[in-house]
Write a protein that holds these residues in place. Structure first.
Motif, PDB file in Angstrom:
ATOM      1  N   ALA A 170       0.807  -1.465  -0.048  1.00 55.52           N
ATOM      2  CA  ALA A 170      -0.044   0.096  -0.110  1.00 55.52           C
ATOM      3  C   ALA A 170       0.840   1.279  -0.057  1.00 55.52           C
ATOM      4  CB  ALA A 170      -0.787  -0.017   1.236  1.00 55.52           C
ATOM      5  N   ASP A 171       0.569   2.194  -0.622  1.00 52.58           N
ATOM      6  CA  ASP A 171       1.144   3.468  -0.786  1.00 52.58           C
ATOM      7  C   ASP A 171       0.180   4.672  -0.359  1.00 52.58           C
ATOM      8  OD1 ASP A 171       2.365   5.863  -1.779  1.00 52.58           O
ATOM      9  OD2 ASP A 171       2.851   5.022  -3.838  1.00 52.58           O
ATOM     10  N   GLY A 172       0.627   5.128   0.718  1.00 53.22           N
ATOM     11  CA  GLY A 172      -0.272   6.258   1.235  1.00 53.22           C
ATOM     12  C   GLY A 172       0.081   7.445   0.761  1.00 53.22           C
ATOM     13  N   MET A 173      -1.017   8.476   0.879  1.00 52.32           N
ATOM     14  CA  MET A 173      -0.954   9.867   0.250  1.00 52.32           C
ATOM     15  C   MET A 173      -1.451  10.920   1.262  1.00 52.32           C
ATOM     16  SD  MET A 173      -3.335   9.368  -2.850  1.00 52.32           S
ATOM     17  CE  MET A 173      -4.886   8.505  -2.503  1.00 52.32           C
ATOM     18  N   GLY A 174      -1.107  12.176   1.023  1.00 53.06           N
ATOM     19  CA  GLY A 174      -1.614  13.023   2.011  1.00 53.06           C
ATOM     20  C   GLY A 174      -0.936  13.329   3.265  1.00 53.06           C
TER      21      GLY A 174
ATOM     22  N   SER B 232      -6.195  12.739   2.334  1.00 48.23           N
ATOM     23  CA  SER B 232      -5.536  11.423   2.779  1.00 48.23           C
ATOM     24  C   SER B 232      -5.941   9.974   2.715  1.00 48.23           C
ATOM     25  CB  SER B 232      -5.226  11.327   4.089  1.00 48.23           C
ATOM     26  OG  SER B 232      -4.291  12.448   4.535  1.00 48.23           O
ATOM     27  N   GLY B 233      -5.156   9.147   1.834  1.00 49.65           N
ATOM     28  CA  GLY B 233      -5.599   8.002   1.399  1.00 49.65           C
ATOM     29  C   GLY B 233      -4.590   7.032   1.305  1.00 49.65           C
ATOM     30  N   THR B 234      -4.924   5.958   0.162  1.00 50.60           N
ATOM     31  CA  THR B 234      -3.904   4.988   0.064  1.00 50.60           C
ATOM     32  C   THR B 234      -4.289   4.192  -1.117  1.00 50.60           C
ATOM     33  OG1 THR B 234      -2.409   3.363   0.941  1.00 50.60           O
ATOM     34  CG2 THR B 234      -4.642   3.208   1.494  1.00 50.60           C
ATOM     35  N   THR B 235      -3.376   3.701  -1.827  1.00 55.74           N
ATOM     36  CA  THR B 235      -3.429   2.753  -2.911  1.00 55.74           C
ATOM     37  C   THR B 235      -3.400   1.386  -2.347  1.00 55.74           C
ATOM     38  OG1 THR B 235      -1.100   2.243  -3.638  1.00 55.74           O
ATOM     39  CG2 THR B 235      -2.434   3.999  -4.598  1.00 55.74           C
ATOM     40  N   LEU B 236      -3.647   0.208  -3.000  1.00 60.06           N
ATOM     41  CA  LEU B 236      -3.439  -1.043  -2.147  1.00 60.06           C
ATOM     42  C   LEU B 236      -3.472  -1.965  -3.291  1.00 60.06           C
ATOM     43  CD1 LEU B 236      -4.937  -2.438   1.129  1.00 60.06           C
ATOM     44  CD2 LEU B 236      -5.274  -3.621  -1.429  1.00 60.06           C
ATOM     45  N   ALA B 237      -2.571  -2.998  -3.221  1.00 59.65           N
ATOM     46  CA  ALA B 237      -2.600  -4.031  -4.266  1.00 59.65           C
ATOM     47  C   ALA B 237      -2.350  -5.313  -3.472  1.00 59.65           C
ATOM     48  CB  ALA B 237      -1.598  -4.019  -5.351  1.00 59.65           C
TER      49      ALA B 237
END
Ligand code: MG
Length: 347
Positions: free
Chosen positions: A142-146, A195-200
């Motif tokens: 997961a790659d968080g952002m914000g 703020s959020g995140t990607t996920l694979a």
């Protein structure tokens, strides 16, 4: 109020009526009473106000502010701990198969994995994270952002792990992903709505009487399959450039340098609902899988990734070498990498 100040010895009445006990205060005492009122509003105990009035100094106020910050932090930690406890107590989704009844049970693909996360060479914090749970057959990046990106990616991964059982159905995997979205939304939305995140994630899922692999993703974190010496993408980015590539309006190569390549069209935690994309994963003995965040594939060409995956037999060593190579190419972003081997099929 004035009576309590007087009782604490902070404000002496100008006169007291001997018959009624009524206290009289002089107009010149108003600023003094107002000062005490402000300190009370700041939550300062009467005894500490007395010390301040004996020797008024801004150092006293500075110390009060530090105490206040510490107390707020402690209270926030308490609330966060309760939230985490609630998240881990989320009811488990039912598993519809018996392939997980025994670890490595019937038809359970045996997967071994190694992973690594790295801050890179430029960023001040690491908002990427990963999870390897071989017992549940669950692997996540997961790659968080914000401003709450680190919190977002961590919450998403932990919520996913807490929600799913070993070998859920494909629907169970998607629902767990939605639960992760809600967990991130609840934890971050009050502070920062961006703020959020990607996920694979790759997970062992139940299908009829068998178990197979499925990949679920949201955003531009990716999954690949190394099969027959070639690297095959298992996901398509949920991003402006990913959508253009899918529509045939942009080549993969042109997307690599497109100015909007980091602009996501889907992510976890930016709203109460999420739209995870799920797909079956073909798998054969000897296959290798890669999960990674954009910090890896923005630095390295697919052929460079493939060459490392072919050369490094140990999954942990392969993950580490990929990360180091990304850093050697600039390390402009955080990276999270998991290499997964399907070593054998137990029957
Ligand atoms: Mg990134």
């Amino acid at each position: 109020m004035l009576r309590s100040y007087a009782a604490a010895g902070l404000l002496t009445p100008a006169a007291v009526d001997h018959d009624s006990g009524y206290r009289y205060y002089a107009p010149g005492q108003v600023p003094h009473a107002t000062l005490i009122g402000h300190l009370r509003r700041a939550g300062v105990p009467l005894t500490r106000i007395a010390s301040f009035l004996d020797a008024p100094a801004t150092a006293f106020l500075d110390q009060l502010e530090r105490d206040l910050d510490r107390e707020v932090q402690l209270r926030r930690k308490g609330l966060d701990a309760v939230r985490q406890q609630l998240a881990s107590a989320t009811p488990k989704l039912p598993s519809s198969t018996d392939c997980s009844a025994t670890p490595g049970g019937r038809d359970m693909p045996k997967l071994t994995a190694g992973g690594m996360r790295d801050i890179g060479s430029v960023r001040a914090s690491n908002q990427d994270t990963f999870l390897i749970d071989e017992k549940k057959g669950l692997f996540v990046v997961a790659d968080g952002m914000g401003s709450d990106g680190e919190l977002a990616s961590g919450v998403a991964v932990e919520a996913l792990r807490a929600t799913i059982t070993a070998a859920p159905t494909v629907e169970g995997l998607v629902e767990a992903c939605r639960a992760a979205n809600l967990a991130v939304w609840r934890r971050t939305s009050r502070k920062d709505k961006t703020s959020g995140t990607t996920l694979a994630a790759i997970g062992v899922v139940a299908a009829d009487d068998d178990c197979r692999l499925a990949v679920v993703h949201v955003g531009d974190s990716r999954a690949y399959r190394l099969h027959g010496g070639e690297l095959h993408p298992l996901t398509q980015d949920h991003s402006v450039t990913g959508d253009l590539v899918r529509a045939g309006a942009l080549t993969e190569q042109a997307a690599r340098s497109h100015p909007q390549r980091s602009m996501l069209t889907r992510a976890l935690g930016i709203g109460p609902d999420a739209d995870p994309e799920v797909a079956d994963v073909s798998h054969e003995h000897g296959d290798r899988y890669l999960l990674c965040t954009d910090g890896l594939f923005n630095e390295l060409e697919d052929r460079q990734i493939r060459d490392v995956l072919l050369a490094e037999l140990d999954p942990a060593a392969a993950a580490e070498k990929l990360t180091r190579l990304a850093n050697a190419h600039g390390g402009h972003d955080n990276t999270a990498v998991i290499v997964i081997d399907q070593s054998e099929r137990v029957s």
